[in-house]
Scaffold this active site. Sequence first.
Site, PDB file in Angstrom:
ATOM      1  N   ASP A  40       1.049  -1.634   0.529  1.00 44.52           N
ATOM      2  CA  ASP A  40       0.117  -0.413   0.452  1.00 44.52           C
ATOM      3  C   ASP A  40       0.875   1.236   0.312  1.00 44.52           C
ATOM      4  OD1 ASP A  40      -3.381   0.034   0.867  1.00 44.52           O
ATOM      5  OD2 ASP A  40      -2.220   2.353   1.330  1.00 44.52           O
ATOM      6  N   LYS A  63      -0.695   2.650   7.523  1.00 39.90           N
ATOM      7  CA  LYS A  63      -1.380   1.239   7.134  1.00 39.90           C
ATOM      8  C   LYS A  63      -0.860   0.340   7.329  1.00 39.90           C
ATOM      9  CE  LYS A  63      -5.604   1.452   4.782  1.00 39.90           C
ATOM     10  NZ  LYS A  63      -6.956   1.333   3.494  1.00 39.90           N
ATOM     11  N   GLU A  91     -14.371  -8.724  -8.555  1.00 41.56           N
ATOM     12  CA  GLU A  91     -14.233  -9.370  -6.233  1.00 41.56           C
ATOM     13  C   GLU A  91     -15.879  -8.974  -6.200  1.00 41.56           C
ATOM     14  OE1 GLU A  91     -12.699 -11.190  -4.484  1.00 41.56           O
ATOM     15  OE2 GLU A  91     -14.370 -11.970  -3.817  1.00 41.56           O
ATOM     16  N   HIS A 115     -34.906  -6.787   1.796  1.00 39.71           N
ATOM     17  CA  HIS A 115     -35.257  -6.327   2.988  1.00 39.71           C
ATOM     18  C   HIS A 115     -35.798  -4.563   2.059  1.00 39.71           C
ATOM     19  CE1 HIS A 115     -33.993  -9.820   5.285  1.00 39.71           C
ATOM     20  NE2 HIS A 115     -33.113 -10.338   3.645  1.00 39.71           N
ATOM     21  N   ALA A 116     -36.772  -4.441   2.840  1.00 39.92           N
ATOM     22  CA  ALA A 116     -37.009  -2.957   2.749  1.00 39.92           C
ATOM     23  C   ALA A 116     -36.896  -2.133   3.738  1.00 39.92           C
ATOM     24  CB  ALA A 116     -38.619  -3.094   2.582  1.00 39.92           C
ATOM     25  N   GLY A 153     -26.120   2.103  -0.144  1.00 43.44           N
ATOM     26  CA  GLY A 153     -25.491   3.382   0.197  1.00 43.44           C
ATOM     27  C   GLY A 153     -24.293   1.846  -0.205  1.00 43.44           C
ATOM     28  N   CYS A 200     -19.626   0.043  -2.668  1.00 45.30           N
ATOM     29  CA  CYS A 200     -20.136  -0.451  -4.150  1.00 45.30           C
ATOM     30  C   CYS A 200     -21.403   0.321  -5.156  1.00 45.30           C
ATOM     31  CB  CYS A 200     -20.123  -1.820  -4.005  1.00 45.30           C
ATOM     32  SG  CYS A 200     -18.326  -2.179  -4.062  1.00 45.30           S
ATOM     33  N   LYS A 246     -21.571   3.450  -6.708  1.00 42.70           N
ATOM     34  CA  LYS A 246     -20.721   3.773  -7.648  1.00 42.70           C
ATOM     35  C   LYS A 246     -20.591   3.264  -8.517  1.00 42.70           C
ATOM     36  CE  LYS A 246     -16.406   1.708  -6.014  1.00 42.70           C
ATOM     37  NZ  LYS A 246     -16.336   0.652  -7.199  1.00 42.70           N
ATOM     38  N   ARG A 292     -18.786   4.622   3.849  1.00 46.75           N
ATOM     39  CA  ARG A 292     -19.192   5.480   2.552  1.00 46.75           C
ATOM     40  C   ARG A 292     -20.681   4.458   2.279  1.00 46.75           C
ATOM     41  NH1 ARG A 292     -13.517   2.758  -0.542  1.00 46.75           N
ATOM     42  NH2 ARG A 292     -14.441   0.806   0.616  1.00 46.75           N
TER      43      ARG A 292
END
Length: 443
Positions: free
Chosen positions: A30, A35, A150, A253-254, A259, A262, A265, A330
């Site tokens: 990275d 990190k 993935e 599932h209502a 969000g 993934c 976007k 996110r």
Amino acid sequence: MRIAMIGTGYVGLVSGACFADFGHRVCCVDKDSAKIDGLNAGKMPIWEPGLEALVKFNADHGRLTFTTDVGAAVKGAEAVFIAVGTPARRGDGHADLTFVFQAVRELAKVIEPGTVIVTKSTVPVGTGDKIEEILNEEGVQEVSVASNPEFLREGAAIADFKHPDRIVVGAEDDHAQLVLREIYRPLFLNRAPILITGRRTAELTKYAANAFLAVKISFINEIADLCEAVDADVQDVARGIGLDNRIGPKFLHAGPGYGGSCFPKDTLALLQTADTAGVDQRIVRTTVQVNDDRKARMVERVEAAVGGSLSGKSVGVLGLAFKPNTDDMREAPSIPLINALTERGAKVRAFDPVAREQAAQILSGIEFAGDPYQAADGADALVIVTEWDEFRALDLEKVAASMRGKVLVDLRNVYDREDVEGAGLAYYGVGRGKIQSCPEAVC
Ligand code: NAD
């Protein structure tokens, strides 16, 4: 096999640790040195169940290492996976491939002939072709480029990686195919279906999968709206249709809208791909609109539940992460909801079992509670936004006793109306019959 993983985020770290657990030697890279320093000291950069133990076990056995040095990581590697972020580009929603192409240019300087570069990041159709062009420009030869999207879900990432519904490999040459088959052999032996396709097909398959799941969620959310208008229960409708094998029970599932890192976007990126190709994707386009509207409108449910005005009201929020078992914020539905609550004059006190630190970087002007009961204390309404298990068995009488307003807005349909009302709270679920106005006694 020797593997290098470029990008050590949610996908790269989980994939790297799982590959190491299969017995491969994996070096995770990275560019974020904090990190890597943390990982070398045994500190996880993300919250994912089981990850810390898996990383530690494989690091202790010398199969999993971490570095910022791409050259050292790819030396002798048969495959180099790219697992860097591909966020939505500001303004137009195209997948931003800056990180991918940067990684490829860095790789071009150090990659050895015979290596297979594999995109694990979610990338638009044709990205593999562009990577080949960059490699050619940089004078790199005899390197294959493959796609291996993935499908893991945060919160269940290790189980998903080790027991996938399928593995998709897009490879244009036998060598790349062979290397990827060998890497996934432990799963193949476990009878995980492996689908070998062309590279462009594999790239598109990932977007099609996420778009389809987003459609499913938006579909049941619209059915939930209809249930509220005609006095039907979306939970039963979902079960009634989900038991049909052709439909399946998952993603029905209502709730407050999807969000996460993934779906939002990837649906936008698919639309951009479609625009460029001159082929409209009306279903996905509508899904994006339905979901955006839904997330923006959740505040109205809370407002109606507290009697029509949020000004001066106190609202407890349970759950901030975009889904349970992750600290990922996110595109979390909690963000537009909380922002709208505060804009309309409410005071918000929120609790999340693990996402507080991440949430504090995004949400301002709210208080954080140390547990669900603190979030409820003195509140006019308590809103369940993320269905963490620990919110499923709250002592509702204790909650009710400490609240000012006695209103539970259950945006995840975690509770049964009878149980909540039995504890003295007014109940507002999603799609569960006609919405009653708030009884005087509790508002
Ligand atoms: P992330 O933001 O958590 O991690 C990406 C990492 O890559 C970061 O740590 C960043 O520092 C690093 N990075 C960026 N450029 C680099 C470079 N040149 N060299 C080395 N490191 C670099 O992202 P994520 O959530 O793991 O997603 C990665 C990809 O996987 C995305 O394309 C995403 O769409 C896809 N994906 C994500 C999930 C998920 O659940 N998060 C699931 C399936 C697919």
